[in-house]
Design an enzyme around this catalytic site. Structure first.
Site, PDB file in Angstrom:
ATOM      1  N   GLY A  13       0.786  -1.233   0.000  1.00  0.00           N
ATOM      2  CA  GLY A  13       0.000   0.000   0.000  1.00  0.00           C
ATOM      3  C   GLY A  13       0.817   1.281   0.000  1.00  0.00           C
ATOM      4  O   GLY A  13       0.343   2.317   0.458  1.00  0.00           O
ATOM      5  N   MET A  91      -3.926  -7.376  -6.792  1.00  0.00           N
ATOM      6  CA  MET A  91      -3.348  -8.458  -7.587  1.00  0.00           C
ATOM      7  C   MET A  91      -4.366  -9.325  -8.312  1.00  0.00           C
ATOM      8  O   MET A  91      -4.037 -10.433  -8.734  1.00  0.00           O
ATOM      9  CB  MET A  91      -2.452  -9.344  -6.693  1.00  0.00           C
ATOM     10  CG  MET A  91      -1.366  -8.574  -5.973  1.00  0.00           C
ATOM     11  SD  MET A  91      -0.431  -7.497  -7.078  1.00  0.00           S
ATOM     12  CE  MET A  91       0.821  -8.653  -7.592  1.00  0.00           C
ATOM     13  N   ASN A 108      -5.415   2.286 -12.670  1.00  0.00           N
ATOM     14  CA  ASN A 108      -4.394   1.348 -12.189  1.00  0.00           C
ATOM     15  C   ASN A 108      -3.013   1.956 -12.406  1.00  0.00           C
ATOM     16  O   ASN A 108      -2.818   2.761 -13.311  1.00  0.00           O
ATOM     17  CB  ASN A 108      -4.493   0.023 -12.969  1.00  0.00           C
ATOM     18  CG  ASN A 108      -3.509  -1.020 -12.473  1.00  0.00           C
ATOM     19  OD1 ASN A 108      -3.305  -1.171 -11.269  1.00  0.00           O
ATOM     20  ND2 ASN A 108      -2.869  -1.746 -13.384  1.00  0.00           N
ATOM     21  N   HIS A 110       0.987   0.666 -13.010  1.00  0.00           N
ATOM     22  CA  HIS A 110       1.757  -0.530 -13.368  1.00  0.00           C
ATOM     23  C   HIS A 110       3.246  -0.161 -13.388  1.00  0.00           C
ATOM     24  O   HIS A 110       3.605   0.879 -13.937  1.00  0.00           O
ATOM     25  CB  HIS A 110       1.308  -1.044 -14.742  1.00  0.00           C
ATOM     26  CG  HIS A 110       2.067  -2.243 -15.193  1.00  0.00           C
ATOM     27  ND1 HIS A 110       1.879  -3.491 -14.628  1.00  0.00           N
ATOM     28  CD2 HIS A 110       3.047  -2.394 -16.121  1.00  0.00           C
ATOM     29  CE1 HIS A 110       2.696  -4.354 -15.205  1.00  0.00           C
ATOM     30  NE2 HIS A 110       3.413  -3.716 -16.112  1.00  0.00           N
ATOM     31  N   SER A 137       3.387   3.331 -15.488  1.00  0.00           N
ATOM     32  CA  SER A 137       2.244   3.805 -16.276  1.00  0.00           C
ATOM     33  C   SER A 137       1.012   3.885 -15.381  1.00  0.00           C
ATOM     34  O   SER A 137       0.779   2.996 -14.562  1.00  0.00           O
ATOM     35  CB  SER A 137       1.910   2.812 -17.402  1.00  0.00           C
ATOM     36  OG  SER A 137       3.050   2.481 -18.170  1.00  0.00           O
ATOM     37  N   ASP A 146      -3.606  -5.256 -17.216  1.00  0.00           N
ATOM     38  CA  ASP A 146      -2.746  -4.081 -17.416  1.00  0.00           C
ATOM     39  C   ASP A 146      -3.025  -3.414 -18.766  1.00  0.00           C
ATOM     40  O   ASP A 146      -2.116  -3.138 -19.564  1.00  0.00           O
ATOM     41  CB  ASP A 146      -1.265  -4.480 -17.291  1.00  0.00           C
ATOM     42  CG  ASP A 146      -0.947  -4.963 -15.889  1.00  0.00           C
ATOM     43  OD1 ASP A 146      -1.523  -4.416 -14.929  1.00  0.00           O
ATOM     44  OD2 ASP A 146      -0.133  -5.890 -15.751  1.00  0.00           O
TER      45      ASP A 146
HETATM   46  C1  GRF Z   1       3.331  -1.338  -7.492  1.00  0.00           C
HETATM   47  O1  GRF Z   1       4.572  -1.571  -8.073  1.00  0.00           O
HETATM   48  C2  GRF Z   1       2.250  -1.235  -8.531  1.00  0.00           C
HETATM   49  O2  GRF Z   1       2.706  -0.684  -9.719  1.00  0.00           O
HETATM   50  C3  GRF Z   1       1.862  -2.664  -8.762  1.00  0.00           C
HETATM   51  O3  GRF Z   1       1.917  -3.245  -7.483  1.00  0.00           O
HETATM   52  C4  GRF Z   1       2.854  -2.530  -6.668  1.00  0.00           C
HETATM   53  C5  GRF Z   1       2.108  -2.110  -5.439  1.00  0.00           C
HETATM   54  O4  GRF Z   1       2.917  -1.490  -4.512  1.00  0.00           O
HETATM   55  N1  GRF Z   1       0.586  -2.753  -9.424  1.00  0.00           N
HETATM   56  P1  GRF Z   1       2.289  -0.842  -3.201  1.00  0.00           P
HETATM   57  O5  GRF Z   1       1.385  -1.915  -2.575  1.00  0.00           O
HETATM   58  O6  GRF Z   1       1.513   0.365  -3.604  1.00  0.00           O
HETATM   59  O7  GRF Z   1       3.451  -0.531  -2.323  1.00  0.00           O
END
Ligand code: GRF
Length: 226
Positions: A13, A91, A108, A110, A137, A146
């Site tokens: 998070g 996820m 989202n 990525h 992105s 994605d």
């Molecule tokens: C990030 O790298 C995001 O791009 C990907 O998952 C990771 C999440 O990181 N989708 P966090 O939980 O916000 O620290």
């Protein structure tokens, strides 16, 4: 104008934290109405425990199908009057019904320069491929992995011999810059979509969060000056 955000996460998070920090600083005119996770152990859920933002897990294993799980999430988000959903390290793939439930947008972030290196471990795939530029992105979400109209990308040069962990950390810092900014553009109603492309309106407005990213900041409307 203030938007009510629903944040979905599965892990640490840190992107949620970046968004909360910008809200607190007054740089993002939004309110987090609800944080949901598919993982009750997610550290992201704990980040909001001290504030008064409601946060809870809705576990996929308690539902018969992806759709049923998604609909339970939609119900909770609607109950909290969420306008826009922000996927922050969530996820799971969301269904078309989920996306359609939030016409103002599902966003989202990525850790890769889409459409390259979709899916898990994008940073590792990029490092192993030997790319010279990597990045992050932010895009509107559709039901594909994605995938969806790109709002903003930011990139950085990959150092010679850099391992994927170091690259991932540097990309994450970029994410923390561009994600709150993309949400703020949505708040300001400045993201126009046409033909699957996103165009930023009123480009000349100063963007405090991203102004020093220079030529490594990519939005279709920000090409001048490259
Ligand atoms: C990030 O790298 C995001 O791009 C990907 O998952 C990771 C999440 O990181 N989708 P966090 O939980 O916000 O620290």
């Amino acid at each position: 104008m203030t938007l009510k955000l629903g944040v979905l996460l599965s892990g640490s998070g840190s992107n949620l934290q970046a968004i909360m920090d910008r809200i607190e600083q007054g740089a993002l005119q939004a309110e987090i109405a609800l944080v949901l996770s598919d993982n009750e152990q997610a550290y992201g859920l704990r980040r909001v425990k001290t504030g008064n933002i409601p946060a809870r897990a809705i576990l996929a294993q308690n539902y018969q199908s992806r759709l049923e799980h998604d609909l339970a999430m939609v119900q909770a988000l609607r109950k909290s009057q969420v306008d826009v959903v922000v996927l922050a390290g969530y996820m799971r793939l969301v269904s078309k019904d989920f996306v359609q439930a939030f016409p103002q947008g599902v966003l989202n972030v990525h850790p890769g320069l889409l459409p390259a290196f979709k899916g898990l471990q994008a940073q590792k795939k990029a490092a192993e491929y030997g790319v010279k530029l990597a990045g992050a992105s932010v895009h509107f979400v559709d039901e594909h992995l994605d995938h969806g109209p790109l709002i903003i990308q930011a990139c950085l040069p990959v150092h010679q011999g850099e391992d994927s962990q170091s690259l991932a950390q540097r990309i994450l810092r970029l994410e923390h810059r561009i994600y709150p900014q993309a949400v703020q553009w949505l708040v300001e109603n400045r993201l126009a979509q046409e033909g699957g492309h996103v165009y930023l309106q009123d480009v000349s407005k100063q963007q405090a969060d991203i102004q020093d990213l220079g030529p490594c900041l990519i939005n279709p409307s920000l090409e001048e000056g490259f």
